[in-house]
Design a protein around this motif. Structure first.
Motif, mmCIF file in Angstrom:
data_model
loop_
_atom_site.group_PDB
_atom_site.id
_atom_site.type_symbol
_atom_site.label_atom_id
_atom_site.label_comp_id
_atom_site.label_asym_id
_atom_site.label_seq_id
_atom_site.Cartn_x
_atom_site.Cartn_y
_atom_site.Cartn_z
ATOM 1 N N GLY A 54 -16.696 -8.477 -4.779
ATOM 2 C CA GLY A 54 -15.980 -7.370 -4.159
ATOM 3 C C GLY A 54 -15.722 -7.611 -2.679
ATOM 4 O O GLY A 54 -14.594 -7.453 -2.199
ATOM 5 N N LEU A 55 -16.750 -8.022 -1.948
ATOM 6 C CA LEU A 55 -16.602 -8.223 -0.511
ATOM 7 C C LEU A 55 -15.775 -9.467 -0.195
ATOM 8 O O LEU A 55 -14.915 -9.437 0.693
ATOM 9 C CB LEU A 55 -17.980 -8.316 0.148
ATOM 10 N N LEU A 56 -16.019 -10.564 -0.912
ATOM 11 C CA LEU A 56 -15.221 -11.768 -0.669
ATOM 12 C C LEU A 56 -13.764 -11.529 -1.048
ATOM 13 O O LEU A 56 -12.844 -11.975 -0.339
ATOM 14 C CB LEU A 56 -15.782 -12.949 -1.457
ATOM 15 N N GLY A 57 -13.552 -10.816 -2.151
ATOM 16 C CA GLY A 57 -12.186 -10.489 -2.538
ATOM 17 C C GLY A 57 -11.493 -9.661 -1.470
ATOM 18 O O GLY A 57 -10.289 -9.843 -1.212
ATOM 19 N N THR A 58 -12.231 -8.781 -0.812
ATOM 20 C CA THR A 58 -11.651 -7.962 0.242
ATOM 21 C C THR A 58 -11.301 -8.806 1.464
ATOM 22 O O THR A 58 -10.289 -8.546 2.134
ATOM 23 C CB THR A 58 -12.614 -6.832 0.638
ATOM 24 N N VAL A 59 -12.135 -9.810 1.770
ATOM 25 C CA VAL A 59 -11.807 -10.725 2.870
ATOM 26 C C VAL A 59 -10.452 -11.386 2.618
ATOM 27 O O VAL A 59 -9.571 -11.400 3.484
ATOM 28 C CB VAL A 59 -12.900 -11.804 3.040
ATOM 29 N N VAL A 60 -10.290 -11.939 1.417
ATOM 30 C CA VAL A 60 -9.033 -12.604 1.061
ATOM 31 C C VAL A 60 -7.879 -11.602 1.069
ATOM 32 O O VAL A 60 -6.787 -11.890 1.576
ATOM 33 C CB VAL A 60 -9.158 -13.285 -0.316
ATOM 34 N N ASN A 61 -8.118 -10.417 0.523
ATOM 35 C CA ASN A 61 -7.087 -9.386 0.444
ATOM 36 C C ASN A 61 -6.602 -8.985 1.834
ATOM 37 O O ASN A 61 -5.386 -8.921 2.094
ATOM 38 C CB ASN A 61 -7.653 -8.178 -0.303
ATOM 39 N N GLN A 62 -7.534 -8.716 2.736
ATOM 40 C CA GLN A 62 -7.163 -8.274 4.078
ATOM 41 C C GLN A 62 -6.509 -9.396 4.881
ATOM 42 O O GLN A 62 -5.609 -9.151 5.695
ATOM 43 C CB GLN A 62 -8.393 -7.742 4.813
ATOM 44 N N PHE A 63 -6.944 -10.627 4.654
ATOM 45 C CA PHE A 63 -6.321 -11.772 5.325
ATOM 46 C C PHE A 63 -4.858 -11.910 4.889
ATOM 47 O O PHE A 63 -3.964 -12.109 5.724
ATOM 48 C CB PHE A 63 -7.097 -13.049 5.002
ATOM 49 N N LEU A 64 -4.610 -11.797 3.584
ATOM 50 C CA LEU A 64 -3.240 -11.906 3.087
ATOM 51 C C LEU A 64 -2.365 -10.769 3.606
ATOM 52 O O LEU A 64 -1.177 -10.965 3.898
ATOM 53 C CB LEU A 64 -3.235 -11.918 1.553
ATOM 54 N N LYS A 65 -2.947 -9.583 3.734
ATOM 55 C CA LYS A 65 -2.179 -8.447 4.240
ATOM 56 C C LYS A 65 -1.630 -8.735 5.635
ATOM 57 O O LYS A 65 -0.435 -8.548 5.911
ATOM 58 C CB LYS A 65 -3.057 -7.186 4.285
ATOM 59 N N ILE A 66 -2.507 -9.172 6.537
ATOM 60 C CA ILE A 66 -2.077 -9.371 7.920
ATOM 61 C C ILE A 66 -1.295 -10.668 8.074
ATOM 62 O O ILE A 66 -0.472 -10.810 8.992
ATOM 63 C CB ILE A 66 -3.297 -9.334 8.878
ATOM 64 N N LEU A 67 -1.513 -11.620 7.187
ATOM 65 C CA LEU A 67 -0.763 -12.877 7.256
ATOM 66 C C LEU A 67 0.675 -12.679 6.794
ATOM 67 O O LEU A 67 1.623 -13.175 7.425
ATOM 68 C CB LEU A 67 -1.444 -13.932 6.387
ATOM 69 N N CYS A 68 0.853 -11.947 5.692
ATOM 70 C CA CYS A 68 2.196 -11.755 5.118
ATOM 71 C C CYS A 68 2.940 -10.572 5.720
ATOM 72 O O CYS A 68 4.165 -10.593 5.825
ATOM 73 C CB CYS A 68 2.089 -11.597 3.603
ATOM 74 N N ARG A 69 2.193 -9.530 6.077
ATOM 75 C CA ARG A 69 2.747 -8.345 6.748
ATOM 76 C C ARG A 69 3.967 -7.772 6.011
ATOM 77 O O ARG A 69 5.034 -7.576 6.597
ATOM 78 C CB ARG A 69 3.102 -8.665 8.205
ATOM 79 N N ILE A 70 3.794 -7.506 4.724
ATOM 80 C CA ILE A 70 4.869 -6.928 3.910
ATOM 81 C C ILE A 70 4.747 -5.404 3.939
ATOM 82 O O ILE A 70 3.694 -4.856 3.612
ATOM 83 C CB ILE A 70 4.789 -7.441 2.462
ATOM 84 N N PRO A 71 5.796 -4.711 4.337
ATOM 85 C CA PRO A 71 5.739 -3.235 4.438
ATOM 86 C C PRO A 71 5.579 -2.573 3.074
ATOM 87 O O PRO A 71 5.809 -3.180 2.020
ATOM 88 C CB PRO A 71 7.088 -2.864 5.067
ATOM 89 N N ARG A 72 5.217 -1.303 3.119
ATOM 90 C CA ARG A 72 5.084 -0.502 1.898
ATOM 91 C C ARG A 72 6.453 -0.301 1.243
ATOM 92 O O ARG A 72 7.497 -0.411 1.910
ATOM 93 C CB ARG A 72 4.463 0.848 2.235
ATOM 94 N N PRO A 73 6.478 0.030 -0.052
ATOM 95 C CA PRO A 73 7.754 0.167 -0.777
ATOM 96 C C PRO A 73 8.729 1.145 -0.143
ATOM 97 O O PRO A 73 9.938 0.891 -0.107
ATOM 98 C CB PRO A 73 7.307 0.639 -2.165
ATOM 99 N N TRP A 74 8.234 2.287 0.363
ATOM 100 C CA TRP A 74 9.136 3.279 0.937
ATOM 101 C C TRP A 74 9.695 2.830 2.289
ATOM 102 O O TRP A 74 10.688 3.381 2.757
ATOM 103 C CB TRP A 74 8.443 4.633 1.058
#
Length: 308
Positions: A54-74
């Motif tokens: 859970g925690l390692l997955g969150t590290v990867v998840n949060q890293f990808l969020k800020i690396l890719c910076r894709i906005p929300r659908p709306w």
């Protein structure tokens, strides 16, 4: 967006309410409570497994969020509307889905660990429904939930056999926890020293930096919890049912109190710097993994006295 528009067309107040309940199964608080219950009362090795993926997955998840910076659908499509009640919890960038990552990790991890078939099928239900709820509510695209789903399943497949062998090979756990803490530290370094573009969303950037420090504090504490438990504490999860219930109620109250009570004092002490979040979650995990389990021998004795 075609799928999201199709789901938007079938929305109704009843389904909106149902999906809002289902999506909460992927929230951080729910993950923490499930992992703690398993760690304290069922099997601490399974608890370590859930916390690890859970925690390692969150590290990867949060890293990808800020690396890719894709906005929300709306934001990507201003004509698209979401279920408004879901907006508050839809923080940070869209890709990948944090709720999906959390739900698939915790419930998928429970499904592979249990030997009871009916429980396995029960745990697989939120593995499917939480990702669907994120799309139904309009806060994530199929790509967001699909990547998170794949990453969580990959972590389960890789780490499950390793955690299953920890009883026979305890050195595995130390290597795993130190490695995970190192990844969290690398994420903090990335957040502190990367040159982000001038047009990066300030709120999302602050959210990612806070999460980086939070994960560093949590995973660093897991290393210490494992060492202390292995060398000195060696707590037992077993107790009579009513003692388990008291253990859970008092213990969760302690953890929630530490988590909530230290927030403002630590922020003030650290001058508002994000390191306060690292310190807070370090102490939360220490309280849950060392402080409260130190009392478990008394709960175990209560059950033995009753049997006598």
């Amino acid at each position: 967006m075609d799928l999201l528009y199709a789901l938007q067309s079938i929305r109704c107040p009843f389904l909106d309410a149902i999906m809002q309940v289902i999506t909460r199964l992927g929230e951080e608080t729910f993950f923490l409570v499930i992992a703690i219950i398993v760690f304290w009362c069922v099997d601490k090795y399974e608890g370590y497994f859930l916390m690890g993926i859970g925690l390692l997955g969150t590290v990867v998840n949060q890293f990808l969020k800020i690396l890719c910076r894709i906005p929300r659908p709306w934001v990507l499509d201003p004509d698209f509307s979401i279920v408004e009640s879901a907006r508050e919890a839809a923080t940070g960038y869209s890709f990948p889905s944090g709720h999906t990552q959390s739900a698939v990790s915790v419930f998928g991890g429970l499904a592979v660990w249990t030997k009871r078939k009916w429980l396995r099928w029960l745990f697989l239900v939120p593995v499917v429904l939480v990702p669907f709820s994120r799309m139904y509510l309009g806060v994530h695209t199929p790509l967001d939930v699909g990547v998170s789903f794949a990453v969580a399943i990959a972590f389960i497949a890789v780490f499950y056999p390793l955690y299953r062998r920890i009883r026979e090979k305890p050195q595995y756990m130390l290597w795993l926890t130190v490695g995970m803490a190192a990844m969290a530290a690398a994420f903090v370094v990335f957040m502190e020293f990367s040159a982000f573009p001038a047009d990066v969303d300030a709120e999302n950037l602050a959210h990612a930096r806070k999460n980086a420090y939070t994960l560093l504090g949590s995973l660093s504490a897991v290393v210490l919890v494992w060492i202390v438990d292995k060398k000195w504490l060696r707590f037992d999860t077993k107790a009579v049912w009513w003692a388990q219930l008291i253990k859970l109620i008092l213990g969760l109250a302690l953890v929630v109190g530490v988590r909530a009570g230290l927030k403002q004092p630590l922020l003030a002490l650290c001058g508002g710097h994000e390191i306060a979040h690292a310190l807070r979650y370090f102490l939360v995990v220490i309280a849950a993994g060392i402080g409260w389990p130190a009392t478990f021998r008394w709960f175990a004795k209560w059950g033995k006295k009753e049997q006598i």
